[in-house]
Write a protein that holds these residues in place. Structure first.
Motif, PDB file in Angstrom:
ATOM      1  N   PHE A  61       0.844  -1.195   0.000  1.00 46.59           N
ATOM      2  CA  PHE A  61       0.000   0.000   0.000  1.00 46.59           C
ATOM      3  C   PHE A  61       0.879   1.245   0.000  1.00 46.59           C
ATOM      4  O   PHE A  61       1.904   1.282   0.680  1.00 46.59           O
ATOM      5  CB  PHE A  61      -0.882   0.064   1.258  1.00 46.59           C
ATOM      6  N   GLU A  62       0.471   2.232  -0.740  1.00 48.16           N
ATOM      7  CA  GLU A  62       1.069   3.562  -0.631  1.00 48.16           C
ATOM      8  C   GLU A  62       0.026   4.461   0.017  1.00 48.16           C
ATOM      9  O   GLU A  62      -1.074   4.642  -0.521  1.00 48.16           O
ATOM     10  CB  GLU A  62       1.488   4.084  -2.001  1.00 48.16           C
ATOM     11  N   VAL A  63       0.370   5.005   1.184  1.00 51.65           N
ATOM     12  CA  VAL A  63      -0.622   5.670   2.026  1.00 51.65           C
ATOM     13  C   VAL A  63      -0.190   7.098   2.317  1.00 51.65           C
ATOM     14  O   VAL A  63       0.978   7.348   2.652  1.00 51.65           O
ATOM     15  CB  VAL A  63      -0.788   4.907   3.365  1.00 51.65           C
ATOM     16  N   GLU A  64      -1.115   8.030   2.214  1.00 52.04           N
ATOM     17  CA  GLU A  64      -0.926   9.385   2.716  1.00 52.04           C
ATOM     18  C   GLU A  64      -1.842   9.571   3.924  1.00 52.04           C
ATOM     19  O   GLU A  64      -3.040   9.264   3.855  1.00 52.04           O
ATOM     20  CB  GLU A  64      -1.257  10.426   1.645  1.00 52.04           C
ATOM     21  N   LYS A  65      -1.294  10.076   5.020  1.00 53.02           N
ATOM     22  CA  LYS A  65      -2.081  10.202   6.246  1.00 53.02           C
ATOM     23  C   LYS A  65      -1.586  11.397   7.040  1.00 53.02           C
ATOM     24  O   LYS A  65      -0.567  12.017   6.711  1.00 53.02           O
ATOM     25  CB  LYS A  65      -1.952   8.930   7.090  1.00 53.02           C
ATOM     26  N   ASP A  66      -2.319  11.727   8.098  1.00 49.83           N
ATOM     27  CA  ASP A  66      -1.864  12.770   9.007  1.00 49.83           C
ATOM     28  C   ASP A  66      -0.641  12.282   9.774  1.00 49.83           C
ATOM     29  O   ASP A  66      -0.476  11.068  10.012  1.00 49.83           O
ATOM     30  CB  ASP A  66      -2.969  13.146   9.995  1.00 49.83           C
ATOM     31  N   TYR A  67       0.183  13.216  10.218  1.00 50.45           N
ATOM     32  CA  TYR A  67       1.425  12.869  10.910  1.00 50.45           C
ATOM     33  C   TYR A  67       1.167  11.994  12.128  1.00 50.45           C
ATOM     34  O   TYR A  67       1.881  11.020  12.374  1.00 50.45           O
ATOM     35  CB  TYR A  67       2.139  14.155  11.325  1.00 50.45           C
ATOM     36  N   ASP A  68       0.134  12.344  12.909  1.00 50.29           N
ATOM     37  CA  ASP A  68      -0.111  11.635  14.162  1.00 50.29           C
ATOM     38  C   ASP A  68      -1.174  10.546  14.040  1.00 50.29           C
ATOM     39  O   ASP A  68      -1.648  10.013  15.038  1.00 50.29           O
ATOM     40  CB  ASP A  68      -0.518  12.626  15.266  1.00 50.29           C
ATOM     41  N   GLU A  69      -1.548  10.179  12.829  1.00 51.17           N
ATOM     42  CA  GLU A  69      -2.571   9.156  12.630  1.00 51.17           C
ATOM     43  C   GLU A  69      -1.942   7.774  12.623  1.00 51.17           C
ATOM     44  O   GLU A  69      -1.006   7.496  11.870  1.00 51.17           O
ATOM     45  CB  GLU A  69      -3.310   9.391  11.305  1.00 51.17           C
ATOM     46  N   GLY A  70      -2.445   6.889  13.475  1.00 56.19           N
ATOM     47  CA  GLY A  70      -1.947   5.522  13.506  1.00 56.19           C
ATOM     48  C   GLY A  70      -2.736   4.631  12.573  1.00 56.19           C
ATOM     49  O   GLY A  70      -3.675   5.070  11.894  1.00 56.19           O
ATOM     50  N   LEU A  71      -2.366   3.360  12.550  1.00 52.15           N
ATOM     51  CA  LEU A  71      -3.098   2.412  11.710  1.00 52.15           C
ATOM     52  C   LEU A  71      -4.473   2.115  12.283  1.00 52.15           C
ATOM     53  O   LEU A  71      -5.417   1.853  11.557  1.00 52.15           O
ATOM     54  CB  LEU A  71      -2.317   1.108  11.577  1.00 52.15           C
ATOM     55  N   GLY A  72      -4.583   2.148  13.613  1.00 57.03           N
ATOM     56  CA  GLY A  72      -5.852   1.803  14.244  1.00 57.03           C
ATOM     57  C   GLY A  72      -6.015   0.313  14.407  1.00 57.03           C
ATOM     58  O   GLY A  72      -7.053  -0.250  14.040  1.00 57.03           O
ATOM     59  N   VAL A  73      -4.976  -0.332  14.979  1.00 60.33           N
ATOM     60  CA  VAL A  73      -5.044  -1.774  15.205  1.00 60.33           C
ATOM     61  C   VAL A  73      -4.496  -2.094  16.594  1.00 60.33           C
ATOM     62  O   VAL A  73      -3.796  -1.291  17.204  1.00 60.33           O
ATOM     63  CB  VAL A  73      -4.209  -2.560  14.158  1.00 60.33           C
ATOM     64  N   ASP A  74      -4.855  -3.283  17.090  1.00 60.29           N
ATOM     65  CA  ASP A  74      -4.191  -3.872  18.247  1.00 60.29           C
ATOM     66  C   ASP A  74      -3.267  -4.969  17.721  1.00 60.29           C
ATOM     67  O   ASP A  74      -3.633  -5.716  16.799  1.00 60.29           O
ATOM     68  CB  ASP A  74      -5.198  -4.473  19.226  1.00 60.29           C
ATOM     69  N   TRP A  75      -2.081  -5.070  18.343  1.00 62.58           N
ATOM     70  CA  TRP A  75      -1.111  -6.064  17.906  1.00 62.58           C
ATOM     71  C   TRP A  75      -1.191  -7.301  18.788  1.00 62.58           C
ATOM     72  O   TRP A  75      -1.551  -7.218  19.965  1.00 62.58           O
ATOM     73  CB  TRP A  75       0.303  -5.484  17.930  1.00 62.58           C
ATOM     74  N   GLU A  76      -0.836  -8.451  18.227  1.00 63.33           N
ATOM     75  CA  GLU A  76      -0.875  -9.698  18.997  1.00 63.33           C
ATOM     76  C   GLU A  76       0.038  -9.617  20.210  1.00 63.33           C
ATOM     77  O   GLU A  76      -0.291 -10.120  21.292  1.00 63.33           O
ATOM     78  CB  GLU A  76      -0.478 -10.885  18.114  1.00 63.33           C
ATOM     79  N   ASN A  77       1.193  -8.984  20.050  1.00 57.88           N
ATOM     80  CA  ASN A  77       2.095  -8.751  21.175  1.00 57.88           C
ATOM     81  C   ASN A  77       2.239  -7.249  21.371  1.00 57.88           C
ATOM     82  O   ASN A  77       2.492  -6.523  20.401  1.00 57.88           O
ATOM     83  CB  ASN A  77       3.476  -9.365  20.915  1.00 57.88           C
ATOM     84  N   PRO A  78       2.075  -6.751  22.600  1.00 56.04           N
ATOM     85  CA  PRO A  78       2.095  -5.300  22.819  1.00 56.04           C
ATOM     86  C   PRO A  78       3.410  -4.640  22.442  1.00 56.04           C
ATOM     87  O   PRO A  78       3.448  -3.450  22.167  1.00 56.04           O
ATOM     88  CB  PRO A  78       1.820  -5.156  24.322  1.00 56.04           C
ATOM     89  N   THR A  79       4.504  -5.420  22.429  1.00 52.16           N
ATOM     90  CA  THR A  79       5.794  -4.848  22.044  1.00 52.16           C
ATOM     91  C   THR A  79       6.226  -5.312  20.658  1.00 52.16           C
ATOM     92  O   THR A  79       7.341  -5.033  20.231  1.00 52.16           O
ATOM     93  CB  THR A  79       6.889  -5.246  23.050  1.00 52.16           C
ATOM     94  N   VAL A  80       5.363  -6.036  19.948  1.00 51.37           N
ATOM     95  CA  VAL A  80       5.586  -6.621  18.622  1.00 51.37           C
ATOM     96  C   VAL A  80       6.470  -7.856  18.714  1.00 51.37           C
ATOM     97  O   VAL A  80       6.138  -8.914  18.171  1.00 51.37           O
ATOM     98  CB  VAL A  80       6.166  -5.601  17.625  1.00 51.37           C
ATOM     99  N   ASP A  81       7.628  -7.724  19.392  1.00 49.15           N
ATOM    100  CA  ASP A  81       8.469  -8.910  19.554  1.00 49.15           C
ATOM    101  C   ASP A  81       8.017  -9.663  20.811  1.00 49.15           C
ATOM    102  O   ASP A  81       6.970 -10.247  20.842  1.00 49.15           O
ATOM    103  CB  ASP A  81       9.949  -8.545  19.588  1.00 49.15           C
ATOM    104  N   LYS A  82       8.807  -9.644  21.861  1.00 51.91           N
ATOM    105  CA  LYS A  82       8.431 -10.259  23.124  1.00 51.91           C
ATOM    106  C   LYS A  82       8.597  -9.247  24.245  1.00 51.91           C
ATOM    107  O   LYS A  82       9.544  -8.456  24.254  1.00 51.91           O
ATOM    108  CB  LYS A  82       9.299 -11.495  23.421  1.00 51.91           C
ATOM    109  N   VAL A  83       7.664  -9.283  25.181  1.00 52.82           N
ATOM    110  CA  VAL A  83       7.761  -8.398  26.343  1.00 52.82           C
ATOM    111  C   VAL A  83       8.983  -8.788  27.171  1.00 52.82           C
ATOM    112  O   VAL A  83       9.243  -9.973  27.401  1.00 52.82           O
ATOM    113  CB  VAL A  83       6.478  -8.500  27.198  1.00 52.82           C
ATOM    114  N   HIS A  84       9.734  -7.781  27.617  1.00 52.19           N
ATOM    115  CA  HIS A  84      10.869  -8.036  28.500  1.00 52.19           C
ATOM    116  C   HIS A  84      10.340  -8.336  29.897  1.00 52.19           C
ATOM    117  O   HIS A  84       9.733  -7.476  30.537  1.00 52.19           O
ATOM    118  CB  HIS A  84      11.801  -6.823  28.547  1.00 52.19           C
ATOM    119  N   LEU A  85      10.557  -9.532  30.355  1.00 58.00           N
ATOM    120  CA  LEU A  85      10.034  -9.935  31.652  1.00 58.00           C
ATOM    121  C   LEU A  85      10.943  -9.477  32.784  1.00 58.00           C
ATOM    122  O   LEU A  85      12.131  -9.216  32.593  1.00 58.00           O
ATOM    123  CB  LEU A  85       9.877 -11.456  31.699  1.00 58.00           C
TER     124      LEU A  85
END
Length: 464
Positions: A61-85
């Motif tokens: 996708f080629e997307v134009e958006k506002d600077y502070d606009e996010g994708l609007g999703v929740d990720w499977e892991n809150p840190t994307v990789d693994k949470v540091h325990l």
């Protein structure tokens, strides 16, 4: 790689027809390693987004958006990789006092600087590698929330059971020298880090102001599930009074020097001491409300702000409502609701709930469970037609209690309709009156009248 767990409605992701299970491969040609990379990559106004769909097909996708606009999703892991325990074994750790049959997330001990930066989690800094400290500085990841507990190196090693924990002042100095702002806390444990040790901690941290912007003193939380843990007792009534006086002395000393109170007692200490919370000016910018500091004062101030807009009558209607709260908040809630004593047609009752699930030493509203509410209110609601709950009892964006009870389940078992309102002055007064249509759900104590003034004024004019 970032995997999408949920797409928010009316979001950029929904517009792009992204779905749960899709995987973001690259943004602007760069692979994403963690949530920080992702946040920075999404901060641009033009994106090239490479996504692997759940069926294996790759879309670009080629997307134009506002600077502070996010994708609007929740990720499977809150840190994307693994949470540091967390690798500490703190003598007061609340997670170690949670029953093992709770949902998995409540038994996870994280100590992740990325979650501190993005979501305000408190971290100890003991698990940070040198390159991670350097990354915090390089990316200006500020503010961070830091659990200090004590600046005495030997005592901190004993309390956290981590040999690296004695380096805390050097770590804070490094972050402060590089203009990283920190909010800090002490979990106060009687006969461990109180008295002279608390004086030392305040004395050591205050010179780092304004980099160390705040220091909160929070009484240790002890549940009935402490089997096999260090011997520890709760803060007593007299100790709470002494700690509050100790903090006040430091505030009086520091305010002329710093222009700030700097150190603050958690609301729970005032409840334990049976003392009134300080006036608004002592909380400065209310930097630690999410840590239970200044919540009562915020509520009282909001009551004053909203009161001129509150209808003084229900007209010909009769409303009988029960307001559910915790034992620590009972006095404050009753005081706030006394404003409505003369409202014609309104009958209200406050139901303080003892925390049988965690134990009676745990008294805050946010840790009440659905099963305790059901058990203690069953058969006691003949005189009310509806129940009112503050949203801080529930998981964010979901009508679920800590024990996985749902609001619907609670309502069915008690045989009464249940309304959830923001834990604010407007939420309490308008919810009790039954005017909830203008109250946004899932708002916490930071909600103010700015979104409600106009609607309240109109409603008052129509009903008076």
């Amino acid at each position: 790689m970032p995997h999408i767990a949920r797409v928010h409605s009316n979001s950029l992701a929904e517009e792009l027809e992204l779905q749960a299970g899709d995987e973001v491969l690259k943004i602007n040609g760069e692979s994403i390693t963690d949530i920080i990379d992702l946040q920075f990559a999404l901060s641009t106004e033009e994106l090239e987004l490479e996504v692997k769909k759940s069926d294996g097909e790759v879309w670009v996708f080629e997307v134009e958006k506002d600077y502070d606009e996010g994708l609007g999703v929740d990720w499977e892991n809150p840190t994307v990789d693994k949470v540091h325990l967390c690798h500490n074994k703190c003598v007061f750790c609340f997670v170690d006092q949670v029953p093992g049959n709770m949902r998995k997330t409540l038994n996870v001990r994280d100590d992740d600087y990325r979650l501190s930066f993005l979501h305000g989690n408190f971290i100890t800094l003991t698990n940070l590698k040198e390159q991670e400290l350097e990354r915090i500085v390089r990316l200006k990841m500020s503010p961070l929330n830091v659990s200090v507990h004590t600046t005495n190196p030997e005592l901190r090693v004993r309390m956290l059971a981590n040999k690296r924990s004695g380096e805390i002042l050097n770590q804070i100095r490094y972050l402060a020298d590089n203009e990283i702002e920190m909010n800090t806390q002490v979990v106060l444990c009687p006969e461990w880090n109180d008295g002279e040790e608390l004086d030392k901690t305040i004395r050591d941290l205050a010179p780092f102001y304004p980099a160390v912007k705040t220091l909160s003193i929070v009484p240790v939380g002890l549940t009935k599930h402490r089997r096999g843990l260090h011997s520890m007792r709760p803060v007593s009534h007299e100790e709470a009074k002494q700690v509050i006086q100790q903090i006040r002395s430091w505030q009086e000393y520091l305010r002329p020097k710093l222009g700030s109170s700097f150190v603050y007692a958690a609301d729970e200490l005032y409840v334990l001491a049976d003392m009134d919370v300080p006036p608004t000016e002592f909380y400065d910018d209310f930097g630690q409300t999410e840590n239970g500091v200044g919540v009562i004062r915020t509520l009282l101030d909001e009551i004053e702000e909203v009161w001129p807009y509150v209808p003084r009558s229900l007209g010909t209607k009769v409303r009988r409502v029960g307001v559910v709260t915790s034992t620590s908040a009972e006095k404050t809630i009753r005081s706030c609701l006394s404003r409505l004593d003369d409202v014609s047609g309104l009958y209200k009752e406050v139901f303080p709930i003892l925390n049988d699930f965690y134990g009676h030493h745990v008294t805050v509203t946010g840790l009440l469970t659905g099963q305790d509410i059901v058990t203690q209110l069953r058969g006691k609601l003949e005189d009310v037609d509806a129940l009112l709950l503050p949203d801080i009892m529930l998981k964010d964006d979901a009508d679920v209690f800590l024990d996985d009870y749902t609001v619907e389940q609670l309502s069915n078992e008690l045989g009464k309709p249940v309304t959830v309102v923001p834990a604010t002055g407007s939420g309490l007064l308008y919810g009790t009156m039954g005017y909830t249509q203008s109250l946004p759900p899932r708002r916490r104590y930071e909600a103010t009248l700015r979104n409600l003034d106009e609607g309240m004024a109109e409603e008052t004019e129509l009903t008076n």
